[in-house]
Design a protein around this motif. Sequence first.
Motif, PDB file in Angstrom:
ATOM      1  N   GLN A  41       6.850  31.112  -7.732  1.00 62.44           N
ATOM      2  CA  GLN A  41       7.020  32.216  -6.768  1.00 62.44           C
ATOM      3  C   GLN A  41       6.116  32.100  -5.537  1.00 62.44           C
ATOM      4  OE1 GLN A  41       9.301  34.862  -6.944  1.00 62.44           O
ATOM      5  NE2 GLN A  41      10.226  33.661  -8.575  1.00 62.44           N
ATOM      6  N   PRO A  42       6.120  30.963  -4.855  1.00 60.75           N
ATOM      7  CA  PRO A  42       5.300  30.855  -3.643  1.00 60.75           C
ATOM      8  C   PRO A  42       5.869  31.740  -2.532  1.00 60.75           C
ATOM      9  CG  PRO A  42       6.754  28.969  -3.818  1.00 60.75           C
ATOM     10  CD  PRO A  42       6.943  29.761  -5.092  1.00 60.75           C
ATOM     11  N   PHE A  43       5.002  32.233  -1.639  1.00 61.00           N
ATOM     12  CA  PHE A  43       5.531  32.976  -0.480  1.00 61.00           C
ATOM     13  C   PHE A  43       5.849  32.008   0.649  1.00 61.00           C
ATOM     14  CE2 PHE A  43       2.132  33.037   2.720  1.00 61.00           C
ATOM     15  CZ  PHE A  43       1.030  32.646   1.974  1.00 61.00           C
ATOM     16  N   LEU A  44       5.359  30.774   0.503  1.00 62.78           N
ATOM     17  CA  LEU A  44       5.594  29.765   1.526  1.00 62.78           C
ATOM     18  C   LEU A  44       5.725  28.410   0.839  1.00 62.78           C
ATOM     19  CD1 LEU A  44       5.630  29.925   4.632  1.00 62.78           C
ATOM     20  CD2 LEU A  44       3.206  29.341   4.624  1.00 62.78           C
ATOM     21  N   VAL A  45       6.750  27.655   1.236  1.00 62.77           N
ATOM     22  CA  VAL A  45       6.855  26.265   0.791  1.00 62.77           C
ATOM     23  C   VAL A  45       6.725  25.403   2.044  1.00 62.77           C
ATOM     24  CG1 VAL A  45       8.252  24.516  -0.360  1.00 62.77           C
ATOM     25  CG2 VAL A  45       8.415  26.907  -1.093  1.00 62.77           C
ATOM     26  N   LEU A  46       5.773  24.489   2.033  1.00 64.73           N
ATOM     27  CA  LEU A  46       5.571  23.610   3.184  1.00 64.73           C
ATOM     28  C   LEU A  46       5.917  22.181   2.793  1.00 64.73           C
ATOM     29  CD1 LEU A  46       2.152  24.975   4.535  1.00 64.73           C
ATOM     30  CD2 LEU A  46       4.398  25.270   5.560  1.00 64.73           C
ATOM     31  N   LEU A  47       6.891  21.613   3.475  1.00 62.85           N
ATOM     32  CA  LEU A  47       7.300  20.227   3.226  1.00 62.85           C
ATOM     33  C   LEU A  47       7.198  19.454   4.529  1.00 62.85           C
ATOM     34  CD1 LEU A  47      10.532  20.819   1.085  1.00 62.85           C
ATOM     35  CD2 LEU A  47       8.192  20.618   0.272  1.00 62.85           C
ATOM     36  N   GLY A  48       7.345  18.140   4.408  1.00 64.95           N
ATOM     37  CA  GLY A  48       7.368  17.321   5.606  1.00 64.95           C
ATOM     38  C   GLY A  48       8.723  17.390   6.275  1.00 64.95           C
ATOM     39  N   LYS A  49       8.752  17.099   7.571  1.00 60.64           N
ATOM     40  CA  LYS A  49      10.035  17.078   8.283  1.00 60.64           C
ATOM     41  C   LYS A  49      10.903  15.926   7.775  1.00 60.64           C
ATOM     42  CE  LYS A  49      10.685  15.002  12.858  1.00 60.64           C
ATOM     43  NZ  LYS A  49      10.405  15.160  14.284  1.00 60.64           N
ATOM     44  N   GLN A  50      10.267  14.850   7.358  1.00 59.10           N
ATOM     45  CA  GLN A  50      11.026  13.774   6.732  1.00 59.10           C
ATOM     46  C   GLN A  50      10.060  12.915   5.926  1.00 59.10           C
ATOM     47  OE1 GLN A  50      11.753  12.461  10.819  1.00 59.10           O
ATOM     48  NE2 GLN A  50      11.865  10.379  10.062  1.00 59.10           N
ATOM     49  N   ALA A  51      10.609  12.287   4.888  1.00 56.64           N
ATOM     50  CA  ALA A  51       9.832  11.306   4.149  1.00 56.64           C
ATOM     51  C   ALA A  51      10.080   9.978   4.845  1.00 56.64           C
ATOM     52  CB  ALA A  51      10.277  11.257   2.692  1.00 56.64           C
ATOM     53  N   LYS A  75       0.826  -1.211   0.000  1.00 53.90           N
ATOM     54  CA  LYS A  75       0.000   0.000   0.000  1.00 53.90           C
ATOM     55  C   LYS A  75       0.863   1.266   0.000  1.00 53.90           C
ATOM     56  CE  LYS A  75      -3.726   2.408   2.309  1.00 53.90           C
ATOM     57  NZ  LYS A  75      -4.210   2.826   3.613  1.00 53.90           N
ATOM     58  N   MET A  76       0.553   2.175  -0.925  1.00 49.84           N
ATOM     59  CA  MET A  76       1.289   3.435  -0.993  1.00 49.84           C
ATOM     60  C   MET A  76       0.366   4.581  -0.569  1.00 49.84           C
ATOM     61  SD  MET A  76       4.219   2.318  -2.131  1.00 49.84           S
ATOM     62  CE  MET A  76       5.165   3.731  -2.704  1.00 49.84           C
ATOM     63  N   SER A  77       0.928   5.569   0.076  1.00 51.55           N
ATOM     64  CA  SER A  77       0.134   6.704   0.555  1.00 51.55           C
ATOM     65  C   SER A  77       0.927   7.989   0.449  1.00 51.55           C
ATOM     66  CB  SER A  77      -0.242   6.503   2.029  1.00 51.55           C
ATOM     67  OG  SER A  77      -0.985   5.333   2.206  1.00 51.55           O
ATOM     68  N   ILE A  78       0.257   9.086   0.773  1.00 52.23           N
ATOM     69  CA  ILE A  78       0.974  10.359   0.924  1.00 52.23           C
ATOM     70  C   ILE A  78       1.808  10.263   2.196  1.00 52.23           C
ATOM     71  CG2 ILE A  78       0.736  12.840   1.345  1.00 52.23           C
ATOM     72  CD1 ILE A  78      -1.853  12.863  -0.141  1.00 52.23           C
ATOM     73  N   ASN A  79       3.050  10.698   2.125  1.00 58.88           N
ATOM     74  CA  ASN A  79       3.890  10.772   3.322  1.00 58.88           C
ATOM     75  C   ASN A  79       3.105  11.494   4.419  1.00 58.88           C
ATOM     76  OD1 ASN A  79       6.328  10.679   4.828  1.00 58.88           O
ATOM     77  ND2 ASN A  79       6.745  12.810   4.245  1.00 58.88           N
ATOM     78  N   PRO A  80       2.964  10.880   5.609  1.00 58.55           N
ATOM     79  CA  PRO A  80       2.094  11.484   6.636  1.00 58.55           C
ATOM     80  C   PRO A  80       2.426  12.941   6.959  1.00 58.55           C
ATOM     81  CG  PRO A  80       3.048   9.398   7.422  1.00 58.55           C
ATOM     82  CD  PRO A  80       3.524   9.597   6.015  1.00 58.55           C
ATOM     83  N   PHE A  81       3.699  13.281   6.951  1.00 61.00           N
ATOM     84  CA  PHE A  81       4.072  14.679   7.240  1.00 61.00           C
ATOM     85  C   PHE A  81       3.571  15.626   6.140  1.00 61.00           C
ATOM     86  CE2 PHE A  81       7.168  12.210   9.624  1.00 61.00           C
ATOM     87  CZ  PHE A  81       7.100  12.832  10.857  1.00 61.00           C
ATOM     88  N   ASP A  82       3.502  15.110   4.915  1.00 59.50           N
ATOM     89  CA  ASP A  82       3.067  15.954   3.805  1.00 59.50           C
ATOM     90  C   ASP A  82       1.570  16.228   3.879  1.00 59.50           C
ATOM     91  OD1 ASP A  82       5.676  15.654   3.182  1.00 59.50           O
ATOM     92  OD2 ASP A  82       5.369  14.450   1.382  1.00 59.50           O
ATOM     93  N   GLU A  83       0.824  15.284   4.419  1.00 56.68           N
ATOM     94  CA  GLU A  83      -0.608  15.527   4.640  1.00 56.68           C
ATOM     95  C   GLU A  83      -0.780  16.683   5.613  1.00 56.68           C
ATOM     96  OE1 GLU A  83      -2.260  11.814   6.101  1.00 56.68           O
ATOM     97  OE2 GLU A  83      -3.612  11.805   4.387  1.00 56.68           O
ATOM     98  N   ILE A  84       0.073  16.699   6.622  1.00 61.82           N
ATOM     99  CA  ILE A  84       0.017  17.770   7.622  1.00 61.82           C
ATOM    100  C   ILE A  84       0.416  19.106   6.982  1.00 61.82           C
ATOM    101  CG2 ILE A  84       1.060  18.587   9.784  1.00 61.82           C
ATOM    102  CD1 ILE A  84       1.268  15.543  10.557  1.00 61.82           C
ATOM    103  N   ALA A  85       1.432  19.051   6.116  1.00 61.53           N
ATOM    104  CA  ALA A  85       1.869  20.267   5.408  1.00 61.53           C
ATOM    105  C   ALA A  85       0.729  20.806   4.548  1.00 61.53           C
ATOM    106  CB  ALA A  85       3.096  19.965   4.551  1.00 61.53           C
TER     107      ALA A  85
END
Lengths: 249, 316
Positions: A110-120, A33-43
Motif C-alpha cells: 500500500q505505498p502512496f507513491l511508486v517511483l520507477l525509472g523512465k526506462q530500463a 559489469k552490472m549496476s542499478i539502472n541509472p534511472f532507478d538510482e534517481i527514483a
Amino acid sequence: MRRIMVGVKRVVDYNVRVRVKPDNTGVITEGVKMSINPFDEIALEEALRIKEKGLADEVVAVSIGPADTQQQLRTALAMGADRAILVQTDANLPPLSVAKVFHGIAQAEQPFLVLLGKQAIDEDNGQTAQMLAALLDRPQAVSCSKVEVTDGKATVTREVDAGLETLEIDLPAVLSVDLRLNEPRYVKLPDIMKAKKKPLDTKNLGDYGVTEGSPFKTVKVEPPPARSKGIMVKDVAELVGVLKQKGLV
Amino acid sequence: MSSKILVVAEHDGAKLNASTLKAVACAAKVPGASIDVAVLAADASAVAQQAAAVTGVAKVVVVENPANQEPLAAVYAPQVAKLATAGGYTHVFGPSTTFGKDVMPRVAALLGVSQVSDVMAVEGSHVFKRPVYAGNAILTVEVPADAPVVATVRVASFEAAPLGGSAPIEKTSVDVALPGHTRFVSRSGATTGRPDLQAASRVVSGGRALGSADNFKLIYALADKIGAAVGASRAAVDAGYVPNDLQVGQTGKIIAPELYFAIGISGAIQHMTGIKDARTIVAINKDAEAPIFESADIGLVGDLFQIVPELEKALG
Ligand SMILES: Cc1cc2nc3c(=O)[nH]c(=O)nc-3n(C[C@H](O)[C@H](O)[C@H](O)COP(=O)(O)OP(=O)(O)OC[C@H]3O[C@@H](n4cnc5c(N)ncnc54)[C@H](O)[C@@H]3O)c2cc1C
Ligand SMILES: Nc1ncnc2c1ncn2[C@@H]1O[C@H](COP(=O)(O)O)[C@@H](O)[C@H]1O
C-alpha cells in the motif's frame, strides 16, 4: 505507515559497450559489469529526499531478477532504503509481467507513491510505470523532472517533446523519473556495513500469480548496421568544400 | 491475413503532429493493413480534417469530449482501449514520442498485452525489429497473433505518409468512465521560430564544451545560417545552457536529419543512439581521440570557438 516503493532493476552498466552474441540469441552479459539502472538510482534518491523531508516513513526497494540482484538491492539499502524485496527469477519478464508483480507488491505494501525509472537501459521498454498505473487504476506521471508531494496530492513536472508539462495528481500514484530530477548520492562505507543488517525478503513469481513465460519470442538479436568509415578534413575551407560537393549546403 | 490497425493521433488541438504520419507509414508496412486514425480531442474538427488527408488512412475515428482537451494518459488510454476492442482492431499504433510513450503502454496494459516499443521495421504482421541497449543491438521480436498488438513507432525510422487522401470522418462516443485524478496544470515550451528538431533536415548540436548559455549563441548562429534546428547533448542540457527539449539521444530525441553537426560533443553511446539514422554526421572536436570521430562521416579536429564562427562565415 506512509510508504514509497521504488523499482531497482539490475542492468548492464551504462558505460559498458554491449556486444551481441555470435549466435544472435542475445547480448553478452557474462563477465560484464552490472549496476542499478541509472534511472532507478534517481527514483530511489527522490524517495529518500521525500522521506528526509518528513513526508514519508519508509522506502522499500523492489526488484525482479536473479539471485545476484541482491548486490544492487544492498546498494539501494546502503543509499538509504529501509528494506528490500527481491522477487527471484532467472527469466527475463515482459513488461506486463513485471507490472503484474509490482501490482501484487503494491497491494500488499500500500505505498502512496511508486517511483520507477523512465526506462530500463537494457531493453529500453519504458512501459512498466504506465502499466502499473493502469493495473492500479491510479494516476501516472512519466519522465518527471520535478516532484512536489503535498497532502494527498503531488505536483509533477514532466519532460515532454514540447518542453515541460506540469500535472496535479491525486495520490497514490505511479511516477517514472527522468535524468534531471536529481543527482543521486554516493554510498559511504559505513552505510554499506549498516545495509547488511537491513531486511531483504526473497519472493517468487508464484507469490504474485505470475509465470516465467513470455508471449513474445526473440527471433534474433543483431548488431546495428555499421556506419561506413568517415574522412578527416584539415580546416574549415576543406569542410565547406566537402559539404558543397555532397550537396549538403 | 488482414490486419486492422488503429493509429492514435498526436496533436495539439489545432495541428496533427508529424509523428502521426510516421506511425501511419509504419502501419502501412503491415501486410494487408487497413488503417484507421483515432483523434481524441475536445474539438477535433481541424485535426480530423488533416488526418483524413493522409494517404493510406481508411477512416478517421473521432472522439470529442471536453475531457480530451489535454492528452492525459489516464484519460486517453481507457478510450483508446475501448475503441480497439469495440472496433476489432488487431493492432494499435502510436508514435514513440513523449505523447505515445505516455499513453500507449497504459493502453497495452488495459488490453492485457505488453507493448512493442520503438518499432523500427515491420517484418511481418506480428514480427518487428526494435533497438535495445541504446541501439547497440537490434531485436527481432515475434508477438502472438491471437492478441492485440500494441506498439510505438520509432519516428526516425519512417518517412511520413504523404498527404492527398480523403478518408471519411466518423464521430463516435465511447462509453467508459474517465478518471478525475489527473489534472493538467500547464505546459511551457519555447517556440523558437527555428525548425522542429524532430523534423528538421539539418541539425546543429552543441555539447558541454560550449561552456555557457551565452556561448551557445555560436551554435544558434550557425544553425540559423543554414536553416537548421538546434540540438544538444545531455551534458549541455544538464548544465543549463539550453532547455531539455533540445536533448538528442537515448533519453532525448531520436532524429534522422540529412546533416548533423556535433560540436564539442564527445560521442557517448547514449548520444550516438539519437543520431544513428543521420545521413551525414560532421564532428568538430578539439580532441582527435574523441569517440565521436569513430562514427562521424566528416571530422575536423580543432577549437570550436575558432572553427564555428569561421564556418558560419564561410557558409554565408
Ligand atoms: C542513462 C543515461 C542516459 C543518457 N542519455 C543521454 C542522451 O539522451 N543524450 C546525451 O547526449 N547524453 C546522454 N547521456 C550522457 C552521456 O553519457 C554523456 O555524458 C554526454 O552525452 C556527454 O555530453 P558531451 O559530449 O557534451 O560532454 P563531454 O563528454 O564532456 O564532451 C565534451 C567534448 O567537447 C570537447 N571539447 C572541449 N572543449 C572544446 C573546444 N574548445 N572545441 C572543440 N571541442 C571541445 C572535448 O574534447 C569533449 O570530447 C546519458 C547518460 C546516462 C547514464
Ligand atoms: N525486473 C525489474 N526489477 C525492478 N524494477 C524494474 C524491473 N523491470 C522494470 N523495472 C522498473 O520499471 C522501470 C521501467 O522499466 P521498463 O519498462 O522495462 O523500461 C525501471 O526503471 C524500473 O524502475
